[in-house]
Design a protein around this motif. Structure first.
Motif, mmCIF file in Angstrom:
data_model
loop_
_atom_site.group_PDB
_atom_site.id
_atom_site.type_symbol
_atom_site.label_atom_id
_atom_site.label_comp_id
_atom_site.label_asym_id
_atom_site.label_seq_id
_atom_site.Cartn_x
_atom_site.Cartn_y
_atom_site.Cartn_z
ATOM 1 N N ALA A 49 14.013 15.849 -13.044
ATOM 2 C CA ALA A 49 12.733 16.526 -12.166
ATOM 3 C C ALA A 49 13.284 17.970 -11.675
ATOM 4 O O ALA A 49 14.521 18.372 -11.622
ATOM 5 C CB ALA A 49 12.327 15.599 -11.018
ATOM 6 N N TYR A 50 12.125 18.757 -11.269
ATOM 7 C CA TYR A 50 12.431 20.246 -10.601
ATOM 8 C C TYR A 50 11.415 20.424 -9.881
ATOM 9 O O TYR A 50 10.481 19.765 -9.403
ATOM 10 C CB TYR A 50 12.462 21.094 -11.715
ATOM 11 N N THR A 51 11.712 21.236 -8.623
ATOM 12 C CA THR A 51 10.919 21.558 -7.596
ATOM 13 C C THR A 51 10.104 22.902 -7.821
ATOM 14 O O THR A 51 10.887 23.878 -8.306
ATOM 15 C CB THR A 51 11.509 21.582 -6.168
ATOM 16 N N ILE A 52 8.888 23.085 -7.327
ATOM 17 C CA ILE A 52 8.266 24.461 -7.471
ATOM 18 C C ILE A 52 7.549 24.686 -6.140
ATOM 19 O O ILE A 52 6.402 23.957 -6.072
ATOM 20 C CB ILE A 52 7.395 24.599 -8.648
ATOM 21 N N ASN A 53 7.969 25.397 -5.165
ATOM 22 C CA ASN A 53 7.240 25.638 -3.917
ATOM 23 C C ASN A 53 6.601 24.532 -3.285
ATOM 24 O O ASN A 53 5.606 24.330 -2.912
ATOM 25 C CB ASN A 53 5.905 26.494 -4.252
ATOM 26 N N GLY A 54 7.783 23.533 -3.084
ATOM 27 C CA GLY A 54 7.173 22.407 -2.432
ATOM 28 C C GLY A 54 6.629 20.962 -3.173
ATOM 29 O O GLY A 54 6.281 19.908 -2.683
ATOM 30 N N ASP A 55 6.199 21.549 -4.574
ATOM 31 C CA ASP A 55 5.808 20.352 -5.631
ATOM 32 C C ASP A 55 7.076 19.856 -6.302
ATOM 33 O O ASP A 55 8.181 20.636 -6.523
ATOM 34 C CB ASP A 55 5.095 21.014 -6.527
ATOM 35 N N GLU A 71 -4.599 22.084 2.795
ATOM 36 C CA GLU A 71 -5.241 22.044 4.364
ATOM 37 C C GLU A 71 -6.369 20.960 4.367
ATOM 38 O O GLU A 71 -6.876 20.927 3.493
ATOM 39 C CB GLU A 71 -5.971 23.338 4.588
ATOM 40 N N GLY A 72 -6.226 20.362 5.435
ATOM 41 C CA GLY A 72 -7.163 19.292 5.653
ATOM 42 C C GLY A 72 -7.015 18.035 4.798
ATOM 43 O O GLY A 72 -7.765 17.106 4.914
ATOM 44 N N GLU A 73 -5.908 17.810 4.224
ATOM 45 C CA GLU A 73 -5.454 16.574 3.384
ATOM 46 C C GLU A 73 -4.280 15.987 4.208
ATOM 47 O O GLU A 73 -3.566 16.500 4.936
ATOM 48 C CB GLU A 73 -4.709 16.742 2.156
ATOM 49 N N PRO A 74 -4.242 14.464 4.159
ATOM 50 C CA PRO A 74 -3.350 14.008 4.832
ATOM 51 C C PRO A 74 -1.945 14.189 4.125
ATOM 52 O O PRO A 74 -1.849 14.558 2.964
ATOM 53 C CB PRO A 74 -3.584 12.373 4.575
ATOM 54 N N PHE A 75 -0.582 14.219 5.033
ATOM 55 C CA PHE A 75 0.512 14.507 4.343
ATOM 56 C C PHE A 75 1.544 13.884 5.285
ATOM 57 O O PHE A 75 1.735 13.410 6.245
ATOM 58 C CB PHE A 75 0.818 16.004 4.620
ATOM 59 N N TRP A 76 2.563 13.748 4.581
ATOM 60 C CA TRP A 76 3.890 13.108 5.001
ATOM 61 C C TRP A 76 5.073 14.184 4.842
ATOM 62 O O TRP A 76 5.183 14.881 3.807
ATOM 63 C CB TRP A 76 4.226 11.852 4.221
ATOM 64 N N GLU A 77 6.144 13.933 5.801
ATOM 65 C CA GLU A 77 7.231 14.823 5.670
ATOM 66 C C GLU A 77 8.140 14.393 4.575
ATOM 67 O O GLU A 77 8.378 13.309 4.415
ATOM 68 C CB GLU A 77 7.905 15.174 6.961
ATOM 69 N N SER A 78 8.919 15.372 4.158
ATOM 70 C CA SER A 78 9.875 15.133 2.942
ATOM 71 C C SER A 78 10.821 16.310 3.010
ATOM 72 O O SER A 78 10.666 17.468 3.439
ATOM 73 C CB SER A 78 9.033 15.051 1.626
ATOM 74 N N ARG A 135 0.934 -1.251 0.187
ATOM 75 C CA ARG A 135 -0.034 -0.052 0.038
ATOM 76 C C ARG A 135 0.888 1.192 -0.052
ATOM 77 O O ARG A 135 1.924 1.294 0.743
ATOM 78 C CB ARG A 135 -1.030 -0.086 1.250
ATOM 79 N N VAL A 136 0.633 2.335 -0.564
ATOM 80 C CA VAL A 136 1.242 3.404 -0.755
ATOM 81 C C VAL A 136 1.451 4.062 0.678
ATOM 82 O O VAL A 136 2.811 4.253 0.973
ATOM 83 C CB VAL A 136 0.444 4.375 -1.674
ATOM 84 N N SER A 137 0.691 4.142 1.303
ATOM 85 C CA SER A 137 0.918 4.822 2.745
ATOM 86 C C SER A 137 1.951 3.934 3.543
ATOM 87 O O SER A 137 2.542 4.482 4.524
ATOM 88 C CB SER A 137 -0.373 4.870 3.756
ATOM 89 N N ASP A 138 2.225 2.791 3.194
ATOM 90 C CA ASP A 138 3.309 2.260 4.180
ATOM 91 C C ASP A 138 4.731 2.033 3.187
ATOM 92 O O ASP A 138 5.778 1.439 3.690
ATOM 93 C CB ASP A 138 3.001 0.716 3.974
ATOM 94 N N HIS A 139 4.855 2.881 2.171
ATOM 95 C CA HIS A 139 5.875 2.803 1.537
ATOM 96 C C HIS A 139 6.516 4.371 0.869
ATOM 97 O O HIS A 139 7.149 4.655 0.022
ATOM 98 C CB HIS A 139 5.675 2.320 0.209
ATOM 99 N N MET A 140 6.117 5.209 2.046
ATOM 100 C CA MET A 140 6.713 6.704 1.585
ATOM 101 C C MET A 140 8.104 6.712 1.622
ATOM 102 O O MET A 140 8.686 7.424 0.786
ATOM 103 C CB MET A 140 6.059 7.502 2.796
ATOM 104 N N SER A 141 9.209 6.056 2.538
ATOM 105 C CA SER A 141 10.344 6.089 2.424
ATOM 106 C C SER A 141 10.926 5.807 1.120
ATOM 107 O O SER A 141 11.951 6.444 0.516
ATOM 108 C CB SER A 141 10.866 5.354 3.484
ATOM 109 N N GLN A 142 10.238 4.576 0.527
ATOM 110 C CA GLN A 142 10.739 4.098 -0.728
ATOM 111 C C GLN A 142 10.321 5.222 -1.834
ATOM 112 O O GLN A 142 11.120 5.326 -3.003
ATOM 113 C CB GLN A 142 10.432 2.824 -1.150
ATOM 114 N N ILE A 143 9.341 5.687 -1.889
ATOM 115 C CA ILE A 143 8.675 6.823 -2.974
ATOM 116 C C ILE A 143 9.685 7.848 -2.736
ATOM 117 O O ILE A 143 10.223 8.567 -3.646
ATOM 118 C CB ILE A 143 7.434 7.026 -2.479
ATOM 119 N N ILE A 144 10.016 8.780 -1.483
ATOM 120 C CA ILE A 144 10.594 9.658 -1.125
ATOM 121 C C ILE A 144 12.265 9.461 -1.813
ATOM 122 O O ILE A 144 12.615 10.407 -2.509
ATOM 123 C CB ILE A 144 10.764 10.187 0.199
#
Length: 565
Positions: free
Chosen positions: A208-214, A262-269, A187-196
């Protein structure tokens, strides 16, 4: 398929009829779904981090230990979406197969379009196992996604809890359809470290490139973008689930990481709090369990672009050794020439179908068209009563009644059937031909059971045993073997009565009325009773022993099919 659905209107949500004559099968019990821990991503590994399938999976496969089928195994050919042609299947590691199939986004009950995907790949999984391969089958759950969040907000529920609930509902659907559990269900929620970690690799490699946290993938950095779908880069536009964003360098660039709202689940990165984009999930999880180089990646045809196209780009950007040998995609279930999907609102859930029809009737329906073709209605049938009677007759015999020899004509019939089935399965899983091939051995069994000539045949019991066993083996490969023929027949009768909105006593009363009419030579009344029952899917069968009934396709649908041919 469209004509099938048109014939059945509310209050019955969907009446999917495959039960012409005596067909099958029984409900399957709960299946254990083993979830294993993730292995580390190993870029450039020469071998798969394969995990042996559990004994639970092996015991549930239903395959016979008989080697008669294995002696005529055929070279397996599969259609590769990448090459646009059929290719001989050769795994990267001899005797072992790594297979990843994109799973559901769990925010609602699954529809029969989903059923087609997972039945198709269950057939492939079963056949690879039958051929003797050790298969590591990975099928993921997307439990972090815009659609999940939107649905959770509607219901006032936590998104992760909502998704977890629908994951369990999906498990039940797969058990009903007799789909073997995969080796691992990440499940995606169990694999955040691999995704990051994978996103970091892509950024470090300048893709890839970053824009304001994206974080966005730059398709211009991957010249081979479009090779799976055949699209040219200049023709591409922002794909499904990819929001148009004027900040992107190219409109086709897609999100690897989305900053938290706001109001959405999130993970630190490293780029701030947020959650992954849709496409990166599968690249990270397939690499975690199979490595960057594995054999089969599958899913529905709708995933070719943009999902699988984007998977290829980001996986190769993270690791140059990334390679999938065979990209396999099944066709759509369509209604009025439109793909069935939740977003279009033109879908029927698996639960709606199996409320009125046995789950294996749905499985048979889905296998009645080649997996790569758009599905259409076909009057496939299987004589479950014949198989039940065959098993009963053979089971009543003492060992002394078996002479130990099978007549040459039976041996020829068995070998011909085996060869035709395995040749068809090895030709890109042509289940339609296999199902059609069953008619001949079933006819032979019927003759041995019921005709005067068949009952007098030498070594009749040995022939019945050999033919019955052969058909059971093929049904096991197809995932169509019920736990019990007698239980299957009973369940089919229950479903037929429910569809007809009749009780057993009411049907028997109609039979008595008809018997009385026939006795009084009121043949018009007798015919009317038979026709009224046929109209609701109850067929009357007359024999010297009396009149019985069986489930059947409702008369209106039979007439419609004849008019359409």
């Amino acid at each position: 398929m469209a004509s099938l659905l048109k014939w059945y209107k509310p209050p019955l949500p969907l009446r999917l009829s495959l039960i012409n004559r005596k067909t099958f099968a029984s409900k399957f019990g709960e299946t254990n779904f083993a979830i294993r821990s993730s292995s580390a991503i190993n870029c450039g590994s020469k071998s798969h981090p394969l995990t042996t399938c559990s004994e639970t999976i092996r015991s549930n496969s239903g395959f016979s230990d008989d080697n008669s089928l294995r002696q005529i195994k055929k070279e397996l050919w599969l259609h590769n979406t990448m090459s646009k042609q059929k290719e001989v299947f050769k795994p990267k590691v001899e005797g072992r197969v790594g297979m990843y199939v994109c799973g559901v986004t769990a925010y609602d009950l699954s529809h029969i379009g989903h059923a087609r995907v997972y039945v198709a790949f269950d057939v492939l999984y079963r056949y690879l196992k039958y051929l003797g391969y050790e298969v590591n089958y990975i099928r993921n759950f997307t439990d972090v996604d815009d659609k999940i969040i939107a649905r959770a907000n509607e219901l006032g529920e936590d998104p992760i809890n909502l998704s977890r609930r629908y994951c369990e509902e999906f498990h039940l659907d797969m058990a009903f359809l007799n789909c073997l559990p995969p080796s691992v269900e990440p499940r995606v929620s169990d694999h955040m470290s691999q995704i990051i970690d994978m996103i970091k690799q892509i950024l470090d490699n300048g893709c890839a490139y970053t824009i304001n946290g994206d974080v966005y993938f730059s398709v211009d950095k991957f010249p081979e973008y479009g090779r799976l779908s055949g699209r040219k880069l200049e023709d591409n536009r922002a794909g499904e689930r990819v929001a148009v964003d004027s900040r992107k360098k190219n409109p086709a660039d897609f999100a690897l990481w989305k900053s938290a709202k706001e109001g959405e689940p999130f993970w630190e990165s490293p780029w701030g709090p947020g959650r992954p984009g849709w496409h990166i999930e599968c690249s990270a999880m397939s690499a975690a369990y199979l490595g960057y180089s594995f054999d089969i990646h599958g899913g529905g045809m709708d995933l070719v672009f943009p999902h699988h196209e984007n998977e290829i780009a980001q996986s190769c950007a993270a690791c140059r050794q990334s390679s999938v040998s065979y990209w396999i995609h099944n066709g759509f279930v369509t209604i009025d020439s439109e793909k069935m999907s939740k977003s279009l609102g033109n879908f029927f859930t698996i639960r709606q179908v199996i409320e009125l029809y046995h789950p294996l009737a749905l499985r048979l329906f889905l296998m009645g068209t080649h997996y790569r073709s758009p599905i259409n209605y076909s009057d496939q049938q299987l004589e479950m009563q014949t198989l039940h009677d065959c098993e009963s007759v053979v089971g009543q015999q003492d060992d002394a009644n078996f002479k130990g020899s099978i007549p040459p004509e039976t041996t020829t019939s068995v070998n011909k059937f085996n060869d035709e089935c395995l040749t068809s399965m090895s030709d890109d899983l042509h289940t339609t031909v296999v199902l059609a091939a069953m008619s001949e051995p079933l006819k032979t069994i019927n003759d041995l059971l019921h005709t005067r000539k068949g009952k007098k045949q030498a070594s009749r019991i040995e022939s019945l045993a050999a033919l019955g066993k052969t058909i059971r083996n093929i049904l096991s490969i197809l995932g169509l073997l019920p736990n019990s023929y007698s239980e299957a027949l009973e369940k089919l009768r229950e479903y037929a009565l429910k569809r007809a909105r009749l009780t057993e006593d009411e049907v028997l009363q109609k039979i008595e009325e008809r018997n009385g009419a026939r006795k009084n030579k009121e043949y018009e009344k007798s015919d009317a009773i038979r026709k009224d029952l046929a109209a609701v899917g109850v067929a009357l069968m007359d024999s010297p022993e009396g009149t019985t009934w069986r489930p059947a396709i409702p008369l209106a649908m039979q007439e419609h099919q004849c008019a359409a041919t």
